[in-house]
Design a protein around this motif. Sequence first.
Motif, PDB file in Angstrom:
ATOM      1  N   ARG A 280      -8.613  27.606  19.666  1.00 43.12           N
ATOM      2  CA  ARG A 280      -7.913  28.638  20.440  1.00 43.12           C
ATOM      3  C   ARG A 280      -7.968  28.338  21.932  1.00 43.12           C
ATOM      4  O   ARG A 280      -7.133  28.801  22.707  1.00 43.12           O
ATOM      5  CB  ARG A 280      -8.570  29.988  20.144  1.00 43.12           C
ATOM      6  CG  ARG A 280      -7.737  31.198  20.530  1.00 43.12           C
ATOM      7  CD  ARG A 280      -8.361  32.474  20.000  1.00 43.12           C
ATOM      8  NE  ARG A 280      -8.121  32.606  18.562  1.00 43.12           N
ATOM      9  CZ  ARG A 280      -8.811  33.421  17.767  1.00 43.12           C
ATOM     10  NH1 ARG A 280      -9.799  34.140  18.254  1.00 43.12           N
ATOM     11  NH2 ARG A 280      -8.523  33.511  16.485  1.00 43.12           N
ATOM     12  N   GLU A 281      -8.963  27.571  22.344  1.00 40.93           N
ATOM     13  CA  GLU A 281      -9.144  27.244  23.770  1.00 40.93           C
ATOM     14  C   GLU A 281      -8.313  26.033  24.209  1.00 40.93           C
ATOM     15  O   GLU A 281      -8.382  25.622  25.359  1.00 40.93           O
ATOM     16  CB  GLU A 281     -10.630  26.945  24.045  1.00 40.93           C
ATOM     17  CG  GLU A 281     -11.579  28.085  23.738  1.00 40.93           C
ATOM     18  CD  GLU A 281     -11.407  29.275  24.679  1.00 40.93           C
ATOM     19  OE1 GLU A 281     -10.797  29.106  25.746  1.00 40.93           O
ATOM     20  OE2 GLU A 281     -11.889  30.363  24.320  1.00 40.93           O
ATOM     21  N   VAL A 282      -7.555  25.444  23.272  1.00 40.19           N
ATOM     22  CA  VAL A 282      -6.856  24.174  23.554  1.00 40.19           C
ATOM     23  C   VAL A 282      -5.340  24.347  23.536  1.00 40.19           C
ATOM     24  O   VAL A 282      -4.789  24.998  22.654  1.00 40.19           O
ATOM     25  CB  VAL A 282      -7.257  23.094  22.523  1.00 40.19           C
ATOM     26  CG1 VAL A 282      -6.501  21.790  22.770  1.00 40.19           C
ATOM     27  CG2 VAL A 282      -8.761  22.844  22.564  1.00 40.19           C
ATOM     28  N   GLY A 283      -4.674  23.744  24.525  1.00 41.71           N
ATOM     29  CA  GLY A 283      -3.221  23.569  24.520  1.00 41.71           C
ATOM     30  C   GLY A 283      -2.976  22.076  24.578  1.00 41.71           C
ATOM     31  O   GLY A 283      -3.723  21.349  25.231  1.00 41.71           O
ATOM     32  N   ALA A 284      -1.946  21.592  23.878  1.00 40.87           N
ATOM     33  CA  ALA A 284      -1.745  20.127  23.840  1.00 40.87           C
ATOM     34  C   ALA A 284      -0.272  19.769  23.721  1.00 40.87           C
ATOM     35  O   ALA A 284       0.514  20.491  23.113  1.00 40.87           O
ATOM     36  CB  ALA A 284      -2.517  19.530  22.660  1.00 40.87           C
ATOM     37  N   ILE A 285       0.079  18.637  24.333  1.00 45.41           N
ATOM     38  CA  ILE A 285       1.391  18.008  24.128  1.00 45.41           C
ATOM     39  C   ILE A 285       1.129  16.538  23.842  1.00 45.41           C
ATOM     40  O   ILE A 285       0.467  15.857  24.635  1.00 45.41           O
ATOM     41  CB  ILE A 285       2.308  18.086  25.364  1.00 45.41           C
ATOM     42  CG1 ILE A 285       2.524  19.526  25.819  1.00 45.41           C
ATOM     43  CG2 ILE A 285       3.641  17.430  25.076  1.00 45.41           C
ATOM     44  CD1 ILE A 285       3.343  19.617  27.087  1.00 45.41           C
ATOM     45  N   VAL A 286       1.612  16.072  22.718  1.00 46.27           N
ATOM     46  CA  VAL A 286       1.506  14.647  22.392  1.00 46.27           C
ATOM     47  C   VAL A 286       2.900  14.053  22.578  1.00 46.27           C
ATOM     48  O   VAL A 286       3.828  14.371  21.851  1.00 46.27           O
ATOM     49  CB  VAL A 286       0.977  14.435  20.960  1.00 46.27           C
ATOM     50  CG1 VAL A 286       0.904  12.959  20.634  1.00 46.27           C
ATOM     51  CG2 VAL A 286      -0.403  15.070  20.808  1.00 46.27           C
ATOM     52  N   GLU A 287       3.022  13.203  23.623  1.00 48.48           N
ATOM     53  CA  GLU A 287       4.299  12.620  24.053  1.00 48.48           C
ATOM     54  C   GLU A 287       5.313  13.726  24.360  1.00 48.48           C
ATOM     55  O   GLU A 287       5.035  14.607  25.141  1.00 48.48           O
ATOM     56  CB  GLU A 287       4.795  11.591  23.036  1.00 48.48           C
ATOM     57  CG  GLU A 287       3.895  10.364  23.049  1.00 48.48           C
ATOM     58  CD  GLU A 287       4.482   9.161  22.363  1.00 48.48           C
ATOM     59  OE1 GLU A 287       5.649   9.190  21.967  1.00 48.48           O
ATOM     60  OE2 GLU A 287       3.742   8.184  22.236  1.00 48.48           O
ATOM     61  N   ASN A 288       6.501  13.724  23.718  1.00 49.58           N
ATOM     62  CA  ASN A 288       7.540  14.675  24.110  1.00 49.58           C
ATOM     63  C   ASN A 288       7.375  16.010  23.390  1.00 49.58           C
ATOM     64  O   ASN A 288       7.197  16.039  22.180  1.00 49.58           O
ATOM     65  CB  ASN A 288       8.930  14.101  23.806  1.00 49.58           C
ATOM     66  CG  ASN A 288       9.204  12.842  24.598  1.00 49.58           C
ATOM     67  OD1 ASN A 288       8.846  12.763  25.759  1.00 49.58           O
ATOM     68  ND2 ASN A 288       9.813  11.862  23.976  1.00 49.58           N
ATOM     69  N   PRO A 289       7.444  17.128  24.132  1.00 48.70           N
ATOM     70  CA  PRO A 289       7.340  18.433  23.476  1.00 48.70           C
ATOM     71  C   PRO A 289       8.555  18.693  22.583  1.00 48.70           C
ATOM     72  O   PRO A 289       9.670  18.297  22.916  1.00 48.70           O
ATOM     73  CB  PRO A 289       7.311  19.415  24.655  1.00 48.70           C
ATOM     74  CG  PRO A 289       7.920  18.684  25.801  1.00 48.70           C
ATOM     75  CD  PRO A 289       7.647  17.228  25.583  1.00 48.70           C
ATOM     76  N   GLU A 290       8.337  19.341  21.451  1.00 46.97           N
ATOM     77  CA  GLU A 290       9.429  19.674  20.537  1.00 46.97           C
ATOM     78  C   GLU A 290      10.007  21.024  20.959  1.00 46.97           C
ATOM     79  O   GLU A 290       9.312  22.039  20.941  1.00 46.97           O
ATOM     80  CB  GLU A 290       8.912  19.739  19.093  1.00 46.97           C
ATOM     81  CG  GLU A 290       8.469  18.385  18.533  1.00 46.97           C
ATOM     82  CD  GLU A 290       9.598  17.346  18.505  1.00 46.97           C
ATOM     83  OE1 GLU A 290      10.748  17.733  18.210  1.00 46.97           O
ATOM     84  OE2 GLU A 290       9.332  16.172  18.817  1.00 46.97           O
ATOM     85  N   LEU A 291      11.278  21.020  21.346  1.00 43.83           N
ATOM     86  CA  LEU A 291      11.934  22.236  21.837  1.00 43.83           C
ATOM     87  C   LEU A 291      13.299  22.399  21.174  1.00 43.83           C
ATOM     88  O   LEU A 291      13.895  21.436  20.700  1.00 43.83           O
ATOM     89  CB  LEU A 291      12.127  22.144  23.363  1.00 43.83           C
ATOM     90  CG  LEU A 291      10.856  21.929  24.193  1.00 43.83           C
ATOM     91  CD1 LEU A 291      11.211  21.407  25.574  1.00 43.83           C
ATOM     92  CD2 LEU A 291      10.038  23.202  24.297  1.00 43.83           C
TER      93      LEU A 291
END
Length: 305
Positions: free
Chosen positions: A78-89
């Motif tokens: 819950r304490e983590v936000g992450a983006i691996v390479e390109n965000p999916e939008l």
Amino acid sequence: MTQTAMELMKVNKTIGSKHIIKDLSFTINKGEVFGFIGPNGAGKTTTIRMMVGLMKISEGDVRILGKSIKTNFKEAIREVGAIVENPELYPFMSGWQNLKHFARMIPGITDERIMDVVRLLGMEKPIKEKVGRYSLGMRQRLGIAQALLHKPSILILDEPTNGLDPAGIREIRKYIRRLAEEEEVAVIISSHLLSEIELMCDRIGIIKNGEMITTQYVQGEEENAQKTFSLEVLPTEQALELLRTDLELETNVKDGLLSFNCEKDRMPVIIKKLVANDIDIYQVNMSNGSLEDKFFDLIGENTIE
């Protein structure tokens, strides 16, 4: 007092007979931007996957604000936000609609919180536009906004400036620094762009063959770190001989300047020695040496494929 946001404790990963990650231990502090670098195949992505629970840890543990990712996964992640390479939008939706859609998955995210994050990333104008019209840099910013909605203590970014032009890279760098300084978020960045890591990060960890070979401050905050010195002196040849032979310094000559690496507290002795040998000193310049130089000194040449 420095607070630890994340701690890796003797983390190991074995797949079949391959020992990929070996006793990896390091800490990341609140409000710190930490660069995680290494050659291709060193184990960066595997480590990040274990940090966020996408891959099982074979041995060891990851603690996030003291909570174990192995025994208390929901509370820790819950304490983590992450983006691996390109965000999916969703390109057919506006930036605001994308954030609202994501917010529905996590209880307690209000419109006020969404707007706070939009302001933090300077996206008030484009937030109503369709994401399909966004530049790559704008997409990355929206991805970071999405990762920040639930107020994480740690933001993990894998290659956040991948494919961006210089203006986009500068923009992302500015917002990452702001997050660390204003929001006290610990930011972990994995990247191949060493010049960017140098500008963005407070500390770096260099990984090679699944082992952490060093963690150090980017700007040489360690006590008496090695610096690069360049000297304008005459006669040059006599000074070069003295530095190489008597003082045992690996010295190079470029554009009439002599350059070498040594600890700062050795310089008064070096200068006295030159003066005592009737060498005229016109200028002495000091720099920390580039991160690229440090990287290749530690990793060895020709390692990035």
